[in-house]
Every structure is written in C-alpha cells, then in structure tokens.
Design an enzyme around this catalytic site. Structure first.
Site, PDB file in Angstrom:
ATOM      1  N   MET A   1      38.003  51.175  40.179  1.00 35.76           N
ATOM      2  CA  MET A   1      36.717  51.313  39.472  1.00 35.76           C
ATOM      3  C   MET A   1      36.374  52.790  39.255  1.00 35.76           C
ATOM      4  SD  MET A   1      34.450  48.388  41.379  1.00 35.76           S
ATOM      5  CE  MET A   1      34.918  48.808  43.041  1.00 35.76           C
TER       6      MET A   1
ATOM      7  N   LYS B   1      32.295  39.336  35.324  1.00 33.23           N
ATOM      8  CA  LYS B   1      31.485  40.505  35.003  1.00 33.23           C
ATOM      9  C   LYS B   1      32.361  41.518  34.303  1.00 33.23           C
ATOM     10  CE  LYS B   1      29.090  39.904  39.277  1.00 33.23           C
ATOM     11  NZ  LYS B   1      29.444  40.233  40.640  1.00 33.23           N
TER      12      LYS B   1
ATOM     13  N   ASP C   1      35.924  34.772  38.085  1.00 32.64           N
ATOM     14  CA  ASP C   1      35.617  36.178  37.911  1.00 32.64           C
ATOM     15  C   ASP C   1      36.492  36.682  36.770  1.00 32.64           C
ATOM     16  OD1 ASP C   1      34.990  38.525  40.250  1.00 32.64           O
ATOM     17  OD2 ASP C   1      36.608  39.014  38.855  1.00 32.64           O
TER      18      ASP C   1
HETATM   19  N1  SAH Z   1      38.966  42.671  44.950  1.00 34.14           N
HETATM   20  C1  SAH Z   1      39.783  43.349  43.987  1.00 34.14           C
HETATM   21  C2  SAH Z   1      39.153  44.617  43.474  1.00 34.14           C
HETATM   22  C3  SAH Z   1      37.860  44.426  42.744  1.00 34.14           C
HETATM   23  S1  SAH Z   1      37.249  45.907  42.082  1.00 34.14           S
HETATM   24  C4  SAH Z   1      41.165  43.593  44.569  1.00 34.14           C
HETATM   25  O1  SAH Z   1      41.395  43.459  45.778  1.00 34.14           O
HETATM   26  O2  SAH Z   1      42.062  43.878  43.776  1.00 34.14           O
HETATM   27  C5  SAH Z   1      37.851  45.819  40.440  1.00 34.14           C
HETATM   28  C6  SAH Z   1      38.827  46.944  40.186  1.00 34.14           C
HETATM   29  O3  SAH Z   1      40.135  46.546  40.574  1.00 34.14           O
HETATM   30  C7  SAH Z   1      38.976  47.330  38.739  1.00 34.14           C
HETATM   31  O4  SAH Z   1      37.934  48.172  38.288  1.00 34.14           O
HETATM   32  C8  SAH Z   1      40.299  48.047  38.772  1.00 34.14           C
HETATM   33  O5  SAH Z   1      40.157  49.334  39.342  1.00 34.14           O
HETATM   34  C9  SAH Z   1      41.067  47.204  39.760  1.00 34.14           C
HETATM   35  N2  SAH Z   1      41.928  46.173  39.091  1.00 34.14           N
HETATM   36  C10 SAH Z   1      41.932  44.864  39.390  1.00 34.14           C
HETATM   37  N3  SAH Z   1      42.873  44.208  38.666  1.00 34.14           N
HETATM   38  C11 SAH Z   1      43.461  45.137  37.892  1.00 34.14           C
HETATM   39  C12 SAH Z   1      44.506  45.097  36.919  1.00 34.14           C
HETATM   40  N4  SAH Z   1      45.132  43.954  36.627  1.00 34.14           N
HETATM   41  N5  SAH Z   1      44.870  46.248  36.312  1.00 34.14           N
HETATM   42  C13 SAH Z   1      44.273  47.412  36.623  1.00 34.14           C
HETATM   43  N6  SAH Z   1      43.276  47.526  37.533  1.00 34.14           N
HETATM   44  C14 SAH Z   1      42.879  46.400  38.161  1.00 34.14           C
END
Ligand code: SAH
Length: 353
Positions: free
Chosen positions: A260, A146, A124
C-alpha cells in the site's frame, strides 16, 4: 397493546450478559430502530449520559423485576423495557479466509473446504473473485471490495453483515486478499464477531507480501545476503522513527516489503536516502501481479522517484540487496544476480549481515 418507538439518535442502554446484549443490538439495528452507533457502544460499561431507553436483555432465568428496579433507581427518567428473545436456532460460524495473492492456485485446502460449506461469501477486491461461485456453489456472494480512496462498503457495515448472517444461522466466509492477519483488519473483524457471541475461525492465507515478489523470483531472505525481512504499510507516510529504523534495517542487509505504499513512495524513498541509505540500493516494484496488467520493474533507491513515478496500486515495492536476485532486466543486472547467487551457493558460514 403495541407501541412503536422511534429511538433513532436516542441514547439506548442495553443491559445483560454481553452475548445477549450484542444479539439484541444486532436485531434492533437490523430493524432500523436504533442507530448503529448506539448499538456498537460500550455495552459492558456504565453509560456516561443518562439513557432515554433501557432494554433489559435477560434470559427467563434472570430476575427481570430486580433489574428493572435497579435501573429505574439509577435512571429515573428512562423508559425500561424487557427483551427475552432467544437466538433462533444455532448461530453460524464466520470464517476469516486468506485468499492468497490473487490466483486461485494459492487458495489453501482449508479455505476451499470452508467455502464449500458456506451460505454467504463476502469478497474483497484483492481475492480471486471469478471462481468463488464454483468454490461456494450454494452461497450468496456479496462483493464488499474496496478500491483505494473509494470504500465500496464501509467497514462497519461489513461487520454488521457478518454478524447478521451468522445470527440467522448462516456460515459466513469472509474472503480477504493474502493473509487476513497482514493489514487485513482480521483481528478487528474477529473481535466484533466474538463480541456478538459468534464463533470465528481464522484461515491463514498466502500473503502477497512474500508471494508477489516471489512470482518475479525475488526472495525475502538469501543466504549470506539477507537474514531478515519486514513487511511495512505505506498507507500513511512513514514517521521519522520508522524511517530511522528502516534505514538501519535495510543497510544492514534486511529486506523491506512495502505494501500500500505507492502514493507515499516518494516520501519513503527520500526519507531513506536522507538517512544515508546507498543510492544504488536495489528497488523492485511488482504491480497488479497475477492479473492482466501485471508489471515488474527494477530500479535503485537513487532513481526510484523518476523510474517508478507511474506505478499504480495495487503494488508491492521491495527494497534491499535481495531484489538483485530477481533482476534480469539487463546484462549488467544478470551479472549482478549471478555474483549474488554464487555467494549464496558458496561454502562457509553465513555472514550475519
Ligand atoms: N492481507 C493482504 C494485504 C492487504 S493490503 C496480504 O497478506 O497480502 C493490500 C496491499 O497488498 C496492496 O495495496 C498491495 O500492496 C498488496 N497486494 C496484494 N495483492 C497484490 C497483487 N496481486 N499485486 C500487487 N500487490 C498486491
């Protein structure tokens, strides 16, 4: 005699035990003979339209003649065929792996263990990708990442790839950013694999919803300040009911970690202000954390639309009093932070916010 049937677009009904029909469907889809849609249909339910082809997916112990006459009676116009194929060897396992917030150090020991044993890795875009070939040296690595608004590989195709590889006996590691069960489609992927008779293990990961703000020393809870937190998806504009709830939640000391939520941030901010949340409620954005363009910014709800207009995804926005605990951006912010931490360290019972 061999007969090639082109049944693309036809209504095909697969009959038999669910595990068997799912395997046969996967095989037909792989061969391009039937559309994905037909194979993904509700296999266990009676069809609403009369099928043009019925495939009996039966083991050698099941009564093919009995099934065939029942099916012919129910669907007189349909071609009826028999598929007794057994799965080739053992099926592989699918591992739904949480890959943490984007830095290799937050991969769990279990995640590294299963990667080492994987034949195929589907990555991913939010998972750490550079190191995957070291973690899974024998694996074929496929990037199905994505980016917002531009889905590289459609979800259905990802589902099908996991199923196909596992049916070929391969162990499949599906790496997802953060934790697979936090806005990660983990349950949907688990379900489609299990429906195809494939064993699935969920390997929890460190979710970015907590770890990304933590990198900037912003906590979710803090003694005497915040006793609850919530993780919210801002992928679509929040509803009135959700905003009503969040306005009350943040005003009574709760912390909101918004994922998001960049595109919809103006709507969220306006919605909270309109519901009476204080203009000086602290807001922090944590953008592209653990990567080159990492950027952390602090604002308030009243100024957020202006201050944070150029935030780019991926980013997490945290709204709540606790944000001040990480803010050292000015003298004034540091003073606020020290005051808050002094309160947290003070004697006495926690006040329920
Ligand atoms: N399953 C993931 C979330 C997926 S949704 C989790 O538990 O973290 C994806 C969102 O996660 C992004 O749009 C952003 O809001 C956040 N995100 C994930 N990694 C990030 C990063 N390194 N820096 C900032 N936002 C991040």
């Amino acid at each position: 005699m061999f007969l090639n049937l082109d049944v693309t677009g036809a209504h095909v009904l697969l009959c038999g035990a669910e595990e068997r029909t799912a395997r046969v469907a996967a095989k037909y889809v792989q061969a391009g003979s039937i559309s994905h849609c037909a194979a993904q249909g509700e296999l266990s339910h009676l069809p609403t339209a009369a099928p043009s082809l019925v495939v009996l997916c039966l083991s050698e112990h099941e009564d093919a003649a009995g099934w065939a006459s029942a099916v012919r009676a129910a669907f007189p116009g349909a071609v009826v065929t028999l598929d007794r194929s057994e799965p080739v060897g053992e099926t592989g396992t699918v591992y739904l792996i949480g890959a943490g917030p984007g830095t290799p150090g937050y991969m769990t020991a279990r995640a590294l263990e299963v990667l080492a044993d994987s034949d195929v890795v589907l990555v991913d875009h939010l998972s750490p990708t550079k190191e995957v070939s070291q973690w899974a040296p024998a694996a074929k690595i496929i990037d199905v990442g994505k980016v917002p608004g531009e889905h590289k590989v459609p979800q259905r195709q990802i589902d099908q790839m996991m199923i196909d590889y596992a049916l070929q006996g391969k162990n499949v590691a599906r790496m997802k950013g953060g934790d697979p069960y936090v806005f990660g489609r983990g349950t949907e992927e688990l379900y489609v694999c299990e429906r195809a008779g494939i064993r699935v293990e969920v390997v929890s990961g460190v979710t970015s919803s907590i770890a990304v703000p933590a990198r900037a020393k912003v906590p979710m809870t803090l003694r005497k300040v915040s006793h609850m937190f919530t993780v919210v998806s801002g992928h679509a504009e929040l509803s009135d009911a959700e905003l009503d709830h969040l306005a009350g939640f943040v005003t009574s000391g709760g912390t909101i970690s918004l994922l998001m939520g960049v595109r919809t941030l103006p709507h969220t901010v306006a919605g909270l202000l309109a519901r009476g949340v204080r203009e000086d409620m602290p807001v922090g954005t944590f953008e592209d954390v653990y990567r080159e363009n990492e950027r952390v910014r602090y604002s308030t709800l009243g100024r957020a639309s202006e201050d944070l207009a150029d935030v780019r995804p991926p980013a997490i926005t945290v709204i709540g009093e606790v944000v001040a605990a990480g803010d050292e951006s000015s003298e004034e912010a540091r003073a606020r932070r020290d005051e808050m931490l002094a309160l947290a360290l003070s004697e006495g019972r926690d006040k329920k916010a």
